[in-house]
Design a protein around this motif. Structure first.
Motif, PDB file in Angstrom:
ATOM      1  N   HIS A 113       3.301  22.024  -4.093  1.00 34.96           N
ATOM      2  CA  HIS A 113       4.028  23.190  -4.622  1.00 34.96           C
ATOM      3  C   HIS A 113       5.329  22.784  -5.342  1.00 34.96           C
ATOM      4  CE1 HIS A 113       5.351  27.455  -4.342  1.00 34.96           C
ATOM      5  NE2 HIS A 113       6.533  26.963  -4.075  1.00 34.96           N
TER       6      HIS A 113
ATOM      7  N   HIS B  67       6.838  23.548  -9.182  1.00 36.70           N
ATOM      8  CA  HIS B  67       8.154  24.068  -9.593  1.00 36.70           C
ATOM      9  C   HIS B  67       8.800  23.156 -10.638  1.00 36.70           C
ATOM     10  CE1 HIS B  67       9.047  27.640  -7.294  1.00 36.70           C
ATOM     11  NE2 HIS B  67       8.774  27.076  -6.132  1.00 36.70           N
TER      12      HIS B  67
ATOM     13  N   SER C  85      15.031  26.615  -3.784  1.00 37.37           N
ATOM     14  CA  SER C  85      14.163  27.744  -3.467  1.00 37.37           C
ATOM     15  C   SER C  85      14.488  28.253  -2.072  1.00 37.37           C
ATOM     16  CB  SER C  85      12.695  27.317  -3.571  1.00 37.37           C
ATOM     17  OG  SER C  85      12.387  26.467  -2.496  1.00 37.37           O
ATOM     18  N   GLY C  86      13.602  29.111  -1.544  1.00 39.74           N
ATOM     19  CA  GLY C  86      13.841  29.646  -0.206  1.00 39.74           C
ATOM     20  C   GLY C  86      13.626  28.591   0.870  1.00 39.74           C
ATOM     21  N   GLY C  87      12.775  27.618   0.581  1.00 38.54           N
ATOM     22  CA  GLY C  87      12.449  26.608   1.595  1.00 38.54           C
ATOM     23  C   GLY C  87      13.017  25.231   1.284  1.00 38.54           C
TER      24      GLY C  87
ATOM     25  N   GLY D  80      18.315  29.093  -1.104  1.00 38.05           N
ATOM     26  CA  GLY D  80      17.749  30.447  -1.077  1.00 38.05           C
ATOM     27  C   GLY D  80      17.843  31.063   0.317  1.00 38.05           C
TER      28      GLY D  80
ATOM     29  N   ASP E 277      19.574  34.462   1.482  1.00 41.19           N
ATOM     30  CA  ASP E 277      18.864  35.472   2.275  1.00 41.19           C
ATOM     31  C   ASP E 277      19.607  35.792   3.571  1.00 41.19           C
ATOM     32  OD1 ASP E 277      16.951  35.557   0.297  1.00 41.19           O
ATOM     33  OD2 ASP E 277      15.594  34.168   1.302  1.00 41.19           O
TER      34      ASP E 277
ATOM     35  N   GLY F 271      18.617  37.002  -2.407  1.00 46.32           N
ATOM     36  CA  GLY F 271      19.122  36.344  -3.611  1.00 46.32           C
ATOM     37  C   GLY F 271      19.359  37.285  -4.786  1.00 46.32           C
ATOM     38  N   PRO F 272      18.348  38.040  -5.196  1.00 45.74           N
ATOM     39  CA  PRO F 272      18.545  38.891  -6.374  1.00 45.74           C
ATOM     40  C   PRO F 272      19.631  39.953  -6.184  1.00 45.74           C
ATOM     41  CG  PRO F 272      16.194  38.654  -5.859  1.00 45.74           C
ATOM     42  CD  PRO F 272      16.954  38.030  -4.745  1.00 45.74           C
TER      43      PRO F 272
ATOM     44  N   ASP G   7      23.067  38.252  -6.307  1.00 46.84           N
ATOM     45  CA  ASP G   7      23.270  37.904  -7.719  1.00 46.84           C
ATOM     46  C   ASP G   7      23.840  39.117  -8.475  1.00 46.84           C
ATOM     47  OD1 ASP G   7      23.025  37.095 -10.352  1.00 46.84           O
ATOM     48  OD2 ASP G   7      20.936  36.487 -10.223  1.00 46.84           O
TER      49      ASP G   7
ATOM     50  N   GLY H  73      13.132  29.461  -7.016  1.00 49.18           N
ATOM     51  CA  GLY H  73      13.570  30.859  -7.075  1.00 49.18           C
ATOM     52  C   GLY H  73      15.060  31.047  -7.348  1.00 49.18           C
ATOM     53  N   VAL H  74      15.907  30.192  -6.764  1.00 49.02           N
ATOM     54  CA  VAL H  74      17.352  30.357  -6.943  1.00 49.02           C
ATOM     55  C   VAL H  74      17.767  30.012  -8.382  1.00 49.02           C
ATOM     56  CG1 VAL H  74      19.634  29.717  -6.032  1.00 49.02           C
ATOM     57  CG2 VAL H  74      17.703  29.896  -4.478  1.00 49.02           C
TER      58      VAL H  74
ATOM     59  N   ALA I  80      16.698  31.364 -10.778  1.00 53.52           N
ATOM     60  CA  ALA I  80      16.758  32.654 -11.482  1.00 53.52           C
ATOM     61  C   ALA I  80      18.175  33.219 -11.459  1.00 53.52           C
ATOM     62  CB  ALA I  80      15.798  33.651 -10.827  1.00 53.52           C
ATOM     63  N   ASN I  81      19.048  32.622 -10.639  1.00 52.39           N
ATOM     64  CA  ASN I  81      20.410  33.151 -10.480  1.00 52.39           C
ATOM     65  C   ASN I  81      21.218  33.034 -11.774  1.00 52.39           C
ATOM     66  OD1 ASN I  81      23.461  32.518  -9.634  1.00 52.39           O
ATOM     67  ND2 ASN I  81      22.537  33.909  -8.153  1.00 52.39           N
TER      68      ASN I  81
ATOM     69  N   THR J  86      10.418  31.736 -10.005  1.00 53.38           N
ATOM     70  CA  THR J  86       9.955  32.128  -8.668  1.00 53.38           C
ATOM     71  C   THR J  86       8.468  31.770  -8.522  1.00 53.38           C
ATOM     72  OG1 THR J  86       9.687  34.332  -9.566  1.00 53.38           O
ATOM     73  CG2 THR J  86      11.645  33.967  -8.261  1.00 53.38           C
ATOM     74  N   ASP J  87       7.975  31.868  -7.284  1.00 49.53           N
ATOM     75  CA  ASP J  87       6.625  31.380  -6.996  1.00 49.53           C
ATOM     76  C   ASP J  87       5.567  32.031  -7.876  1.00 49.53           C
ATOM     77  OD1 ASP J  87       7.574  29.652  -5.178  1.00 49.53           O
ATOM     78  OD2 ASP J  87       6.910  30.750  -3.409  1.00 49.53           O
TER      79      ASP J  87
HETATM   80  O1  KG4 Z   1      10.753  29.535  -5.201  1.00 50.27           O
HETATM   81  P1  KG4 Z   1      10.701  30.833  -4.482  1.00 50.27           P
HETATM   82  O2  KG4 Z   1      10.148  32.029  -5.212  1.00 50.27           O
HETATM   83  O3  KG4 Z   1       9.927  30.725  -3.146  1.00 50.27           O
HETATM   84  C1  KG4 Z   1       9.987  29.563  -2.344  1.00 50.27           C
HETATM   85  O4  KG4 Z   1       9.203  28.619  -2.613  1.00 50.27           O
HETATM   86  O5  KG4 Z   1      10.873  29.565  -1.443  1.00 50.27           O
HETATM   87  O6  KG4 Z   1      12.213  31.147  -4.008  1.00 50.27           O
HETATM   88  C2  KG4 Z   1      12.539  32.286  -3.270  1.00 50.27           C
HETATM   89  C3  KG4 Z   1      14.035  32.248  -2.982  1.00 50.27           C
HETATM   90  C4  KG4 Z   1      14.496  33.349  -2.033  1.00 50.27           C
HETATM   91  O7  KG4 Z   1      15.326  32.771  -1.041  1.00 50.27           O
HETATM   92  C5  KG4 Z   1      15.295  34.295  -2.929  1.00 50.27           C
HETATM   93  O8  KG4 Z   1      16.337  34.979  -2.253  1.00 50.27           O
HETATM   94  C6  KG4 Z   1      15.848  33.331  -3.969  1.00 50.27           C
HETATM   95  O9  KG4 Z   1      14.776  32.421  -4.202  1.00 50.27           O
HETATM   96  N1  KG4 Z   1      16.196  33.999  -5.228  1.00 50.27           N
HETATM   97  C7  KG4 Z   1      17.460  34.034  -5.715  1.00 50.27           C
HETATM   98  C8  KG4 Z   1      17.414  34.811  -6.906  1.00 50.27           C
HETATM   99  N2  KG4 Z   1      16.108  35.204  -7.106  1.00 50.27           N
HETATM  100  C9  KG4 Z   1      15.378  34.683  -6.063  1.00 50.27           C
HETATM  101  N3  KG4 Z   1      18.592  33.507  -5.248  1.00 50.27           N
HETATM  102  C10 KG4 Z   1      19.730  33.732  -5.968  1.00 50.27           C
HETATM  103  N4  KG4 Z   1      19.757  34.458  -7.098  1.00 50.27           N
HETATM  104  C11 KG4 Z   1      18.651  35.019  -7.610  1.00 50.27           C
HETATM  105  N5  KG4 Z   1      18.676  35.734  -8.723  1.00 50.27           N
END
Ligand code: KG4
Ligand code: ZN
Length: 353
Positions: free
Chosen positions: A111, A115, A142-144, A171, A175, A188-189, A192, A278-279, A281-282, A309-310
């Motif tokens: 995965h 990314h 990301s979240g993980g 991430g 959260d 996150g969103p 942001d 995912g982060v 995207a911030n 994001t995923d």
């Molecule tokens: O990559 P992803 O979609 O899933 C994983 O593989 O973890 O990342 C998800 C993470 C979540 O913690 C979410 O809160 C964060 O990305 N996230 C953001 C934003 N959009 C998603 N964090 C900060 N700012 C954002 N705009």
């Protein structure tokens, strides 16, 4: 070559059809966010069951959107690591079933490699984002996961970790702080959006692992500092204070991410930094990294928000690299909660393991 990608590693059931040039022919994501929202995080057992319900319809819809049947694709790519084991198994078993029924080759994809290769995707009707050239440094947030990589090519063996978080992923910190502030999941969103109208200078939270020379991250101290602030002052009811807390927290995270990414680029002697996960995207991270990069001659490349994001398009593209080399995992796919990416270990000046 056209590849069907399948992604079920966490809380998104996704399928996509992508060409080996990165052209996205279809891209579907079924999000489980509403399912997990009441728990403030992903519940593994619920995730697996929901993947099971949705994986076949999502795959069928992705093929249909691409105007194709299974017989028309040249291969299948599926996320096999890292992630929730039960969730990964659903996607892998669905993919193996399709491969068996159609006689098409299948490859397992890490995965995180997906990314890192996301900036190579081209989405229809979306402005084309610049593509990086190898080698580049990638910040995967990301979240993980939160880590910096040196990427010398599109193959797993050409990616080396330079440094990673010692505790929470970025991430995860977003959260958890959102949860402390009563902002729901995923945070996150929302953080942001609120931070955009906040004053980042008002509350001096601790700066996470600011030491410039280290490429390691740590966000648990910052999270505890926000928790301490909430204990002392109560949850901000006043909207402006809430925005200021979000802005101060986000600034502390973004400053560290940008500083370390540019330090990594300089020490690796590369002039491109890719933002992934995912982060990425911030908004503040994208803008601040681009501005800081421009000041030191480093090009910062951030994939479109859709690609951050995923999604399964990035898995299909990463899979196409393996399929083009004639690789085939029909003999078996190892499913694992851990990434296969390895740490860069230097054996001598400039040497790479
Ligand atoms: O990559 P992803 O979609 O899933 C994983 O593989 O973890 O990342 C998800 C993470 C979540 O913690 C979410 O809160 C964060 O990305 N996230 C953001 C934003 N959009 C998603 N964090 C900060 N700012 C954002 N705009
Ligand atoms: Zn991810």
């Amino acid at each position: 070559m056209r590849v069907l990608g399948i992604e079920t590693s966490c809380d998104e059931t996704a399928a996509a059809v992508v060409s080996d040039q990165g052209d996205v022919l279809s891209d579907l994501v079924h999000s489980q966010v509403p399912l997990h929202a009441p728990y403030g995080g992903v519940v593994p057992e619920l995730a697996s069951r929901d993947h099971l319900r949705n994986v076949r319809p999502v795959i069928s819809a992705a093929l249909e959107q691409a105007g194709m049947r299974l017989a028309d694709v040249d291969g299948i790519a599926v996320t096999c690591r890292p992630g929730l084991s039960g969730a990964l198994l659903v996607g892998v078993q669905a993919a193996r079933g399709l491969s068996w029924a159609s006689g098409k080759p299948i490859v397992g994809v890490d995965h995180l490699v997906g990314h890192l290769l996301a900036p190579f995707l081209r989405f229809p009707n979306k402005p084309e984002t610049p593509r990086p050239t190898f080698p580049f440094v990638a910040l995967l947030v990301s979240g993980g996961h939160t880590a910096l990589y040196r990427v010398d090519g599109a193959e797993l063996a050409q990616v080396r970790e330079l440094g990673a978080t010692r505790d929470d992923a970025a991430g995860e910190a977003f959260d958890k702080v959102a949860k402390l502030l009563g902002l729901g999941y995923p945070g996150g969103p929302v953080v942001d959006r609120l931070a955009h109208e906040g004053n980042a200078e008002r509350i001096p939270f601790v700066q996470p692992m600011r030491r410039r020379s280290s490429l390691e991250f740590s966000f648990s101290g910052l999270k505890s500092d926000v928790a301490r602030w909430v204990r002392e002052h109560g949850r901000p009811g006043d909207d402006q204070t809430l925005r200021d807390v979000c802005a101060a927290f986000q600034r502390a995270v973004v400053d560290t991410l940008v500083r370390k990414s540019l330090h990594a680029a300089r020490s690796e002697g590369v002039d491109q930094v890719v933002l992934a996960g995912g982060v990425a995207a911030n908004r503040e991270l994208r803008e601040s990294a681009a501005a800081a990069g421009a000041r030191v001659g480093v090009r910062v490349i951030a994939p479109s928000l859709r690609a951050c994001t995923d999604n399964a398009a990035m898995i299909a593209y990463a899979g196409s690299v393996r399929l083009l080399r004639g690789e085939d995992d029909r003999g078996g796919i190892e499913v694992s909660p851990r990434t296969a990416l390895r740490r860069l270990t230097r054996k001598g000046p400039g040497a790479r393991a």
